[in-house]
Design a protein around this motif. Sequence first.
Motif, mmCIF file in Angstrom:
data_model
loop_
_atom_site.group_PDB
_atom_site.id
_atom_site.type_symbol
_atom_site.label_atom_id
_atom_site.label_comp_id
_atom_site.label_asym_id
_atom_site.label_seq_id
_atom_site.Cartn_x
_atom_site.Cartn_y
_atom_site.Cartn_z
ATOM 1 N N TYR A 70 0.788 -1.237 0.000
ATOM 2 C CA TYR A 70 0.000 0.000 0.000
ATOM 3 C C TYR A 70 0.821 1.289 0.000
ATOM 4 C CZ TYR A 70 -3.863 -3.068 1.423
ATOM 5 O OH TYR A 70 -4.808 -4.054 1.489
ATOM 6 N N GLY A 71 2.123 1.209 0.207
ATOM 7 C CA GLY A 71 2.942 2.410 0.314
ATOM 8 C C GLY A 71 3.149 2.794 1.773
ATOM 9 N N MET A 72 3.764 3.945 1.988
ATOM 10 C CA MET A 72 4.078 4.395 3.350
ATOM 11 C C MET A 72 2.796 4.692 4.127
ATOM 12 S SD MET A 72 7.256 4.078 3.709
ATOM 13 C CE MET A 72 7.432 4.854 5.293
ATOM 14 N N PRO A 73 2.740 4.240 5.383
ATOM 15 C CA PRO A 73 1.546 4.460 6.199
ATOM 16 C C PRO A 73 1.590 5.790 6.952
ATOM 17 C CG PRO A 73 3.076 3.108 7.417
ATOM 18 C CD PRO A 73 3.705 3.364 6.063
ATOM 19 N N GLU A 74 0.427 6.176 7.464
ATOM 20 C CA GLU A 74 0.356 7.252 8.448
ATOM 21 C C GLU A 74 0.732 6.626 9.791
ATOM 22 O OE1 GLU A 74 -3.676 8.686 8.576
ATOM 23 O OE2 GLU A 74 -3.777 8.815 6.399
ATOM 24 N N ASN A 75 1.418 7.380 10.640
ATOM 25 C CA ASN A 75 1.766 6.896 11.979
ATOM 26 C C ASN A 75 0.863 7.572 12.997
ATOM 27 O OD1 ASN A 75 3.911 5.371 10.953
ATOM 28 N ND2 ASN A 75 5.290 7.100 11.060
ATOM 29 N N HIS A 76 0.208 6.766 13.815
ATOM 30 C CA HIS A 76 -0.685 7.269 14.860
ATOM 31 C C HIS A 76 -0.346 6.576 16.179
ATOM 32 C CE1 HIS A 76 -3.343 9.424 12.073
ATOM 33 N NE2 HIS A 76 -3.111 8.424 11.252
ATOM 34 N N ASP A 77 0.924 6.612 16.569
ATOM 35 C CA ASP A 77 1.373 5.940 17.776
ATOM 36 C C ASP A 77 0.672 6.513 19.004
ATOM 37 O OD1 ASP A 77 3.016 4.614 16.059
ATOM 38 O OD2 ASP A 77 4.861 5.590 16.710
ATOM 39 N N GLU A 78 0.505 5.652 20.011
ATOM 40 C CA GLU A 78 -0.168 6.070 21.242
ATOM 41 C C GLU A 78 0.499 5.428 22.443
ATOM 42 O OE1 GLU A 78 -4.217 4.632 21.422
ATOM 43 O OE2 GLU A 78 -3.619 2.620 20.863
ATOM 44 N N GLN A 79 0.301 6.050 23.590
ATOM 45 C CA GLN A 79 0.815 5.535 24.851
ATOM 46 C C GLN A 79 -0.248 4.641 25.490
ATOM 47 O OE1 GLN A 79 3.954 6.616 25.286
ATOM 48 N NE2 GLN A 79 4.240 5.456 27.137
ATOM 49 N N LEU A 80 0.160 3.455 25.950
ATOM 50 C CA LEU A 80 -0.746 2.514 26.618
ATOM 51 C C LEU A 80 -0.233 2.197 28.014
ATOM 52 C CD1 LEU A 80 -1.316 -0.210 23.854
ATOM 53 C CD2 LEU A 80 -2.870 1.645 24.479
ATOM 54 N N ARG A 81 -1.157 1.911 28.914
ATOM 55 C CA ARG A 81 -0.836 1.352 30.230
ATOM 56 C C ARG A 81 -1.137 -0.130 30.155
ATOM 57 N NH1 ARG A 81 -3.101 5.915 31.953
ATOM 58 N NH2 ARG A 81 -5.166 5.004 31.933
ATOM 59 N N SER A 82 -0.160 -0.934 30.562
ATOM 60 C CA SER A 82 -0.343 -2.383 30.457
ATOM 61 C C SER A 82 0.046 -3.071 31.747
ATOM 62 C CB SER A 82 0.485 -2.926 29.299
ATOM 63 O OG SER A 82 0.352 -4.319 29.219
ATOM 64 N N ARG A 96 -4.890 4.396 3.816
ATOM 65 C CA ARG A 96 -6.235 4.752 3.344
ATOM 66 C C ARG A 96 -6.299 4.596 1.823
ATOM 67 N NH1 ARG A 96 -8.531 8.129 7.571
ATOM 68 N NH2 ARG A 96 -6.856 8.741 8.972
ATOM 69 N N LYS A 97 -7.440 4.048 1.375
ATOM 70 C CA LYS A 97 -7.634 3.912 -0.073
ATOM 71 C C LYS A 97 -9.120 3.811 -0.363
ATOM 72 C CE LYS A 97 -6.466 1.355 -4.151
ATOM 73 N NZ LYS A 97 -5.867 0.227 -4.771
ATOM 74 N N ASP A 98 -9.608 4.695 -1.218
ATOM 75 C CA ASP A 98 -10.996 4.659 -1.705
ATOM 76 C C ASP A 98 -12.024 4.587 -0.575
ATOM 77 O OD1 ASP A 98 -9.942 4.654 -4.303
ATOM 78 O OD2 ASP A 98 -9.880 2.460 -4.361
ATOM 79 N N GLY A 99 -11.806 5.348 0.502
ATOM 80 C CA GLY A 99 -12.766 5.380 1.599
ATOM 81 C C GLY A 99 -12.638 4.236 2.584
ATOM 82 N N ASP A 100 -11.687 3.345 2.365
ATOM 83 C CA ASP A 100 -11.453 2.239 3.282
ATOM 84 C C ASP A 100 -10.137 2.450 4.016
ATOM 85 O OD1 ASP A 100 -13.782 0.787 2.635
ATOM 86 O OD2 ASP A 100 -12.798 -0.013 0.845
ATOM 87 N N VAL A 101 -10.018 1.863 5.185
ATOM 88 C CA VAL A 101 -8.832 2.013 6.013
ATOM 89 C C VAL A 101 -8.276 0.633 6.350
ATOM 90 C CG1 VAL A 101 -7.973 2.813 8.258
ATOM 91 C CG2 VAL A 101 -9.641 4.195 7.006
ATOM 92 N N THR A 102 -6.968 0.504 6.240
ATOM 93 C CA THR A 102 -6.249 -0.660 6.733
ATOM 94 C C THR A 102 -5.454 -0.164 7.929
ATOM 95 O OG1 THR A 102 -6.086 -1.606 4.518
ATOM 96 C CG2 THR A 102 -4.549 -2.441 6.166
#
Length: 142
Positions: A70-82, A96-102
């Motif tokens: 799909y090419g380079m992704p967007e990065n949406h890293d987050e902090q988690l408590r585990s 993202r492609k054609d209104g769909d998200v992977t």
Amino acid sequence: RLSDLDRKFFSCVETEALTVCRPEGKSLEYLGFTVLGMTLEYRGELLNRKTVLFDEARFAEVESRLTAQYGMPENHDEQLRSGMAGAILNRVRVWRKDGDVTMLEQFSGKITSSALRYLSAEDYHELMHAREAVRVRGTRDL
């Protein structure tokens, strides 16, 4: 389409809004990797969301395979408590492609599993909004 799904290989539960199906059997592969589980969610006849769980150790390989596709992704890293592991960084990648998200995330449900989700842009927005609502000082619980 739900009617095209071979039900002898899937266990399905129907509600008013969704039909949720999971493959039956011991060994399942996706993208060339053994998976921990898969869930298919149908709204009416159409596949609405697919979630595939991988061993977390495969995250980088799955990410590399998706980036090649799909090419380079967007990065949406987050902090988690585990729990006893404390605060950890959850790497979240979005294509993202054609209104769909992977969407691929390193930790899903527990620190040993990664999740790959295929969903609509609207469902992605709802998922991320729900996550934002439970963050405390920028961190959410795993």
